[in-house]
Design an enzyme around this catalytic site. Structure first.
Site, PDB file in Angstrom:
ATOM      1  N   HIS A  48       0.818  -1.216   0.000  1.00  0.00           N
ATOM      2  CA  HIS A  48       0.000   0.000   0.000  1.00  0.00           C
ATOM      3  C   HIS A  48       0.852   1.265   0.000  1.00  0.00           C
ATOM      4  O   HIS A  48       0.444   2.299   0.528  1.00  0.00           O
ATOM      5  CB  HIS A  48      -0.942  -0.005   1.201  1.00  0.00           C
ATOM      6  CG  HIS A  48      -2.050  -1.015   1.088  1.00  0.00           C
ATOM      7  ND1 HIS A  48      -3.025  -0.935   0.116  1.00  0.00           N
ATOM      8  CD2 HIS A  48      -2.322  -2.114   1.814  1.00  0.00           C
ATOM      9  CE1 HIS A  48      -3.869  -1.947   0.253  1.00  0.00           C
ATOM     10  NE2 HIS A  48      -3.465  -2.682   1.266  1.00  0.00           N
ATOM     11  N   ARG A  73       6.628  -6.697   3.155  1.00  0.00           N
ATOM     12  CA  ARG A  73       5.383  -7.161   2.561  1.00  0.00           C
ATOM     13  C   ARG A  73       5.398  -6.825   1.075  1.00  0.00           C
ATOM     14  O   ARG A  73       5.368  -5.650   0.710  1.00  0.00           O
ATOM     15  CB  ARG A  73       4.159  -6.524   3.226  1.00  0.00           C
ATOM     16  CG  ARG A  73       2.851  -7.016   2.587  1.00  0.00           C
ATOM     17  CD  ARG A  73       1.624  -6.694   3.414  1.00  0.00           C
ATOM     18  NE  ARG A  73       1.273  -5.288   3.438  1.00  0.00           N
ATOM     19  CZ  ARG A  73       0.118  -4.812   3.919  1.00  0.00           C
ATOM     20  NH1 ARG A  73      -0.766  -5.644   4.426  1.00  0.00           N
ATOM     21  NH2 ARG A  73      -0.122  -3.509   3.920  1.00  0.00           N
ATOM     22  N   ASP A  87      16.287 -11.938  -3.157  1.00  0.00           N
ATOM     23  CA  ASP A  87      17.623 -11.700  -3.703  1.00  0.00           C
ATOM     24  C   ASP A  87      18.198 -10.378  -3.193  1.00  0.00           C
ATOM     25  O   ASP A  87      19.419 -10.220  -3.091  1.00  0.00           O
ATOM     26  CB  ASP A  87      17.594 -11.694  -5.231  1.00  0.00           C
ATOM     27  CG  ASP A  87      17.455 -13.088  -5.828  1.00  0.00           C
ATOM     28  OD1 ASP A  87      17.580 -14.080  -5.067  1.00  0.00           O
ATOM     29  OD2 ASP A  87      17.216 -13.196  -7.042  1.00  0.00           O
ATOM     30  N   GLU A 151      -7.030 -12.227   5.229  1.00  0.00           N
ATOM     31  CA  GLU A 151      -7.702 -10.936   5.338  1.00  0.00           C
ATOM     32  C   GLU A 151      -9.201 -10.986   5.070  1.00  0.00           C
ATOM     33  O   GLU A 151      -9.836  -9.934   5.023  1.00  0.00           O
ATOM     34  CB  GLU A 151      -7.060  -9.943   4.354  1.00  0.00           C
ATOM     35  CG  GLU A 151      -5.557  -9.834   4.506  1.00  0.00           C
ATOM     36  CD  GLU A 151      -4.947  -8.813   3.564  1.00  0.00           C
ATOM     37  OE1 GLU A 151      -5.302  -7.633   3.686  1.00  0.00           O
ATOM     38  OE2 GLU A 151      -4.137  -9.209   2.709  1.00  0.00           O
ATOM     39  N   ASP A 177      -9.170  -5.352   5.873  1.00  0.00           N
ATOM     40  CA  ASP A 177      -9.841  -6.118   4.817  1.00  0.00           C
ATOM     41  C   ASP A 177     -10.807  -7.147   5.400  1.00  0.00           C
ATOM     42  O   ASP A 177     -11.836  -7.449   4.786  1.00  0.00           O
ATOM     43  CB  ASP A 177      -8.807  -6.797   3.913  1.00  0.00           C
ATOM     44  CG  ASP A 177      -8.155  -5.814   2.958  1.00  0.00           C
ATOM     45  OD1 ASP A 177      -8.839  -5.367   2.017  1.00  0.00           O
ATOM     46  OD2 ASP A 177      -6.983  -5.479   3.147  1.00  0.00           O
TER      47      ASP A 177
END
Length: 253
Positions: A48, A73, A87, A151, A177
């Site tokens: 977000h 996230r 990575d 969620e 959510d």
């Protein structure tokens, strides 16, 4: 050079509660400041926020000298996005909006090298300290911590099966959510939503799966902790900044 130890993963395995802060300000100085505040973990949110993988790596570097664990996230349960973050040196990931056991298995596959998974092999990534960590590709899985974010009510229906999947290290309940999926958009504090959160955390705890939660509402954060949540984000960087700024303004009005 040895593979860096994941303190956060070890703490969850030991049943030790870990307190964190949610970070959405895409600035290394902000991350470094918070990393020096004594929290066990910081969540770097690229879902977000406009933070891209290259910026996330800079934020990881800012947190690295301090005794806190950065968790990233990604924007989605996407193996390419996950690969780039791994990575880039991320060892702990929170995968958003996992809806089913199959999606959970896909997340596990994305963080594991073949033959146990689908992570693309690179011998000279930042994760391997550009080749300095001996046998990184063989040992990386030891210190990768995979957290899944449930969620919706649909996701919670699959909770029991998700808890049995090898490679899942924790399950995080997303309150905003979840509230929307229950018909309470914008009202994560609704009694029905609070009850479902507490019930779900209790189910996770009973199943032996570390449970996570985020809330700037300290009463709700405490309720989640009392229900057994092991990794709790007790505030957000933007919320902390806004509350402090507004409070100071009111002092001088």
């Amino acid at each position: 050079m040895d593979l860096p130890k994941n303190r956060f993963k070890a703490a969850l395995k030991a049943g030790q509660r870990q307190i964190g802060v949610w970070c959405s300000i895409p600035d290394p100085n902000s991350i470094e400041l918070l990393a020096n505040c004594g929290y066990d973990w910081l969540l770097i949110d690229t879902e977000h926020t406009p933070i891209e993988s290259t910026e996330a790596v800079a934020l990881l570097r800012a947190a690295e000298p301090y005794p806190t664990t950065p968790i990233v996230r990604p924007g989605w349960n996407d193996m390419v996005d996950i690969k780039r973050l791994l990575d880039g040196g991320a060892q702990s990931l929170l995968i958003p909006y996992v809806q089913s056991a199959d999606e959970a298995r896909a997340a596990v596959a994305a963080v594991r090298y073949p033959p146990r998974g689908m992570r693309g092999v690179s011998g000279l990534s930042r994760a391997s300290r550009f080749g300095a960590i001996k046998d990184y590709n063989i040992r990386a899985e030891e210190e990768i911590c995979l957290l899944l974010q449930l969620e919706t009510l649909e996701a919670i229906e699959h909770l029991d099966e998700i808890c049995t999947i090898d490679g899942v290290d924790g399950v995080f309940i997303g309150p905003a959510d979840l509230a929307a999926s229950m018909g309470h958009l914008g009202n994560a504090g609704h009694p029905e939503v609070r009850a479902k959160i507490v019930e779900t955390i209790q189910r996770l705890t009973a199943a032996g799966m570390p449970a996570g939660f985020l809330s700037a509402d300290q009463e709700m954060a405490r309720a989640a902790a009392d229900a057994g949540a092991l990794f709790v984000a007790v505030d957000l960087d933007t919320a902390l900044l806004r509350r402090s700024a507004v409070a100071r303004r009111e002092e001088w009005r």
